[in-house]
Write a protein that holds these residues in place. Structure first.
Motif, PDB file in Angstrom:
ATOM      1  N   MET A  96       0.812  -1.199   0.000  1.00 59.58           N
ATOM      2  CA  MET A  96       0.000   0.000   0.000  1.00 59.58           C
ATOM      3  C   MET A  96       0.855   1.263   0.000  1.00 59.58           C
ATOM      4  O   MET A  96       0.342   2.348   0.177  1.00 59.58           O
ATOM      5  CB  MET A  96      -0.942   0.016   1.203  1.00 59.58           C
ATOM      6  N   ASN A  97       2.168   1.141  -0.172  1.00 61.72           N
ATOM      7  CA  ASN A  97       3.038   2.315  -0.166  1.00 61.72           C
ATOM      8  C   ASN A  97       2.869   3.163  -1.422  1.00 61.72           C
ATOM      9  O   ASN A  97       3.510   4.190  -1.547  1.00 61.72           O
ATOM     10  CB  ASN A  97       4.502   1.908   0.030  1.00 61.72           C
ATOM     11  N   ARG A  98       2.030   2.741  -2.344  1.00 58.97           N
ATOM     12  CA  ARG A  98       1.758   3.528  -3.547  1.00 58.97           C
ATOM     13  C   ARG A  98       0.586   4.474  -3.353  1.00 58.97           C
ATOM     14  O   ARG A  98       0.189   5.180  -4.271  1.00 58.97           O
ATOM     15  CB  ARG A  98       1.493   2.602  -4.731  1.00 58.97           C
ATOM     16  N   LEU A  99       0.024   4.500  -2.149  1.00 61.21           N
ATOM     17  CA  LEU A  99      -1.131   5.345  -1.868  1.00 61.21           C
ATOM     18  C   LEU A  99      -0.691   6.707  -1.373  1.00 61.21           C
ATOM     19  O   LEU A  99       0.214   6.820  -0.556  1.00 61.21           O
ATOM     20  CB  LEU A  99      -2.035   4.690  -0.824  1.00 61.21           C
ATOM     21  N   VAL A 100      -1.372   7.741  -1.873  1.00 62.97           N
ATOM     22  CA  VAL A 100      -1.062   9.113  -1.486  1.00 62.97           C
ATOM     23  C   VAL A 100      -2.303   9.705  -0.822  1.00 62.97           C
ATOM     24  O   VAL A 100      -3.363   9.815  -1.440  1.00 62.97           O
ATOM     25  CB  VAL A 100      -0.632   9.957  -2.701  1.00 62.97           C
ATOM     26  N   GLN A 101      -2.139  10.071   0.435  1.00 61.72           N
ATOM     27  CA  GLN A 101      -3.223  10.632   1.229  1.00 61.72           C
ATOM     28  C   GLN A 101      -3.641  12.001   0.699  1.00 61.72           C
ATOM     29  O   GLN A 101      -2.809  12.762   0.192  1.00 61.72           O
ATOM     30  CB  GLN A 101      -2.771  10.754   2.678  1.00 61.72           C
ATOM     31  N   VAL A 102      -4.915  12.320   0.844  1.00 61.79           N
ATOM     32  CA  VAL A 102      -5.429  13.647   0.498  1.00 61.79           C
ATOM     33  C   VAL A 102      -6.020  14.242   1.768  1.00 61.79           C
ATOM     34  O   VAL A 102      -7.169  13.981   2.129  1.00 61.79           O
ATOM     35  CB  VAL A 102      -6.489  13.578  -0.620  1.00 61.79           C
ATOM     36  N   ALA A 103      -5.207  15.043   2.468  1.00 58.94           N
ATOM     37  CA  ALA A 103      -5.636  15.702   3.704  1.00 58.94           C
ATOM     38  C   ALA A 103      -5.785  17.213   3.510  1.00 58.94           C
ATOM     39  O   ALA A 103      -6.274  17.901   4.390  1.00 58.94           O
ATOM     40  CB  ALA A 103      -4.645  15.415   4.829  1.00 58.94           C
ATOM     41  N   SER A 104      -5.350  17.698   2.339  1.00 55.52           N
ATOM     42  CA  SER A 104      -5.503  19.118   2.003  1.00 55.52           C
ATOM     43  C   SER A 104      -5.523  19.243   0.483  1.00 55.52           C
ATOM     44  O   SER A 104      -5.149  18.307  -0.229  1.00 55.52           O
ATOM     45  CB  SER A 104      -4.347  19.941   2.574  1.00 55.52           C
ATOM     46  N   GLN A 105      -5.915  20.403  -0.012  1.00 61.19           N
ATOM     47  CA  GLN A 105      -5.938  20.632  -1.455  1.00 61.19           C
ATOM     48  C   GLN A 105      -4.549  20.470  -2.068  1.00 61.19           C
ATOM     49  O   GLN A 105      -4.412  20.021  -3.204  1.00 61.19           O
ATOM     50  CB  GLN A 105      -6.488  22.022  -1.774  1.00 61.19           C
ATOM     51  N   ASP A 106      -3.529  20.810  -1.317  1.00 59.69           N
ATOM     52  CA  ASP A 106      -2.158  20.701  -1.820  1.00 59.69           C
ATOM     53  C   ASP A 106      -1.734  19.258  -2.056  1.00 59.69           C
ATOM     54  O   ASP A 106      -0.791  19.009  -2.809  1.00 59.69           O
ATOM     55  CB  ASP A 106      -1.173  21.366  -0.847  1.00 59.69           C
ATOM     56  N   ASP A 107      -2.407  18.305  -1.399  1.00 58.41           N
ATOM     57  CA  ASP A 107      -2.079  16.886  -1.573  1.00 58.41           C
ATOM     58  C   ASP A 107      -2.605  16.315  -2.886  1.00 58.41           C
ATOM     59  O   ASP A 107      -2.168  15.252  -3.324  1.00 58.41           O
ATOM     60  CB  ASP A 107      -2.659  16.051  -0.423  1.00 58.41           C
ATOM     61  N   ILE A 108      -3.559  16.993  -3.499  1.00 60.50           N
ATOM     62  CA  ILE A 108      -4.152  16.497  -4.746  1.00 60.50           C
ATOM     63  C   ILE A 108      -3.128  16.614  -5.862  1.00 60.50           C
ATOM     64  O   ILE A 108      -2.503  17.671  -6.038  1.00 60.50           O
ATOM     65  CB  ILE A 108      -5.444  17.265  -5.075  1.00 60.50           C
ATOM     66  N   PHE A 109      -2.932  15.517  -6.600  1.00 60.02           N
ATOM     67  CA  PHE A 109      -1.973  15.535  -7.706  1.00 60.02           C
ATOM     68  C   PHE A 109      -2.296  16.704  -8.642  1.00 60.02           C
ATOM     69  O   PHE A 109      -3.476  16.972  -8.927  1.00 60.02           O
ATOM     70  CB  PHE A 109      -2.049  14.241  -8.518  1.00 60.02           C
ATOM     71  N   PRO A 110      -1.263  17.371  -9.173  1.00 61.47           N
ATOM     72  CA  PRO A 110      -1.492  18.500 -10.078  1.00 61.47           C
ATOM     73  C   PRO A 110      -2.420  18.162 -11.253  1.00 61.47           C
ATOM     74  O   PRO A 110      -3.249  18.984 -11.639  1.00 61.47           O
ATOM     75  CB  PRO A 110      -0.085  18.857 -10.560  1.00 61.47           C
ATOM     76  N   GLY A 111      -2.307  16.963 -11.788  1.00 64.90           N
ATOM     77  CA  GLY A 111      -3.163  16.574 -12.908  1.00 64.90           C
ATOM     78  C   GLY A 111      -4.617  16.374 -12.542  1.00 64.90           C
ATOM     79  O   GLY A 111      -5.481  16.298 -13.420  1.00 64.90           O
ATOM     80  N   HIS A 112      -4.899  16.279 -11.249  1.00 68.02           N
ATOM     81  CA  HIS A 112      -6.281  16.104 -10.787  1.00 68.02           C
ATOM     82  C   HIS A 112      -6.907  17.411 -10.306  1.00 68.02           C
ATOM     83  O   HIS A 112      -8.131  17.501 -10.191  1.00 68.02           O
ATOM     84  CB  HIS A 112      -6.340  15.095  -9.640  1.00 68.02           C
ATOM     85  N   ARG A 113      -6.079  18.408 -10.027  1.00 67.96           N
ATOM     86  CA  ARG A 113      -6.595  19.678  -9.517  1.00 67.96           C
ATOM     87  C   ARG A 113      -7.476  20.347 -10.570  1.00 67.96           C
ATOM     88  O   ARG A 113      -7.193  20.296 -11.762  1.00 67.96           O
ATOM     89  CB  ARG A 113      -5.446  20.613  -9.140  1.00 67.96           C
ATOM     90  N   ASN A 114      -8.531  20.976 -10.088  1.00 68.02           N
ATOM     91  CA  ASN A 114      -9.461  21.694 -10.969  1.00 68.02           C
ATOM     92  C   ASN A 114     -10.054  20.798 -12.045  1.00 68.02           C
ATOM     93  O   ASN A 114     -10.303  21.248 -13.169  1.00 68.02           O
ATOM     94  CB  ASN A 114      -8.780  22.919 -11.584  1.00 68.02           C
ATOM     95  N   THR A 115     -10.246  19.542 -11.707  1.00 72.44           N
ATOM     96  CA  THR A 115     -10.930  18.592 -12.582  1.00 72.44           C
ATOM     97  C   THR A 115     -12.018  17.917 -11.735  1.00 72.44           C
ATOM     98  O   THR A 115     -11.998  18.013 -10.499  1.00 72.44           O
ATOM     99  CB  THR A 115      -9.992  17.499 -13.129  1.00 72.44           C
ATOM    100  N   PRO A 116     -12.934  17.204 -12.355  1.00 68.88           N
ATOM    101  CA  PRO A 116     -13.927  16.464 -11.566  1.00 68.88           C
ATOM    102  C   PRO A 116     -13.304  15.478 -10.574  1.00 68.88           C
ATOM    103  O   PRO A 116     -13.857  15.259  -9.495  1.00 68.88           O
ATOM    104  CB  PRO A 116     -14.759  15.755 -12.630  1.00 68.88           C
ATOM    105  N   VAL A 117     -12.148  14.917 -10.909  1.00 63.74           N
ATOM    106  CA  VAL A 117     -11.477  13.995  -9.983  1.00 63.74           C
ATOM    107  C   VAL A 117     -10.997  14.753  -8.743  1.00 63.74           C
ATOM    108  O   VAL A 117     -11.188  14.307  -7.612  1.00 63.74           O
ATOM    109  CB  VAL A 117     -10.303  13.253 -10.671  1.00 63.74           C
TER     110      VAL A 117
END
Length: 179
Positions: free
Chosen positions: A1-22
């Motif tokens: 499970m070390n490939r998982l990235v937590q989302v605890a703030s907007q900054d944690d969201i991958f750049p490619g997912h920001r401002n998208t429906p994902v």
């Protein structure tokens, strides 16, 4: 499970997912973002049929296809419909830990017994049913399957954003999967 990235703030969201429906999905579900108003779906969510998972999203926000293991191979017409008619441009493919489709072969006897006792099937029918369908729905490892299904969907729908995510049953949060 070390490939998982937590989302605890907007900054944690991958750049490619920001401002998208994902990215919006991650904000709604994990960060408690106030719900927007939608008149049509912005996203297609493919997720497991498991009853332990519930997404925190606004009404009309997403088409949702639930299938064992988040396996959309046998729901492809529904995916195509959401894209062609529904106009969605993004897919969130959500697997989860502790999935029953992992090591399905180990549940053969329980499956057969359940069909006999709960559904009134004959033992031979129940066994044939399992042997015929289990190989189609066995997913192996949850993260590896989500990544392989993401790759398959990207090849099939090259203009569509497909994001692999994992839902952890223990904390009911979505995690991004590092590719």
């Amino acid at each position: 499970m070390n490939r998982l990235v937590q989302v605890a703030s907007q900054d944690d969201i991958f750049p490619g997912h920001r401002n998208t429906p994902v990215g919006d999905l991650l904000e709604y579900h994990n960060l408690g973002r106030a719900y927007g108003t939608y008149t049509q779906a912005a996203l297609l969510v493919g997720m497991c049929m498991d009853n332990r998972k519930h997404l925190h999203i606004p009404d009309n926000y997403a088409y949702i296809i639930r299938a064992g293991g988040a396996n959309l191979r046998y729901s492809e017409f529904k995916v195509s419909y959401a894209i062609a008619v529904g106009g969605v441009k993004s897919i969130a493919l959500i697997g989860h830990n502790q999935c029953g489709m992992v090591n399905l072969a180990a549940r053969k006897d329980i499956f057969i017994k359940g069909l006999i006792e709960n559904a009134g099937w004959e033992p031979e029918w129940a066994e044939q049913h399992f042997l015929h369908f289990a190989p189609m729905f066995e997913i192996g490892n949850e993260v590896d399957f989500i990544l392989s299904e993401t790759k398959r969907l990207r090849l099939r729908y090259p203009k569509i954003q497909v994001a692999p995510l994992l839902y952890l049953v223990e904390d009911n949060l979505l995690y991004q999967v590092q590719e």
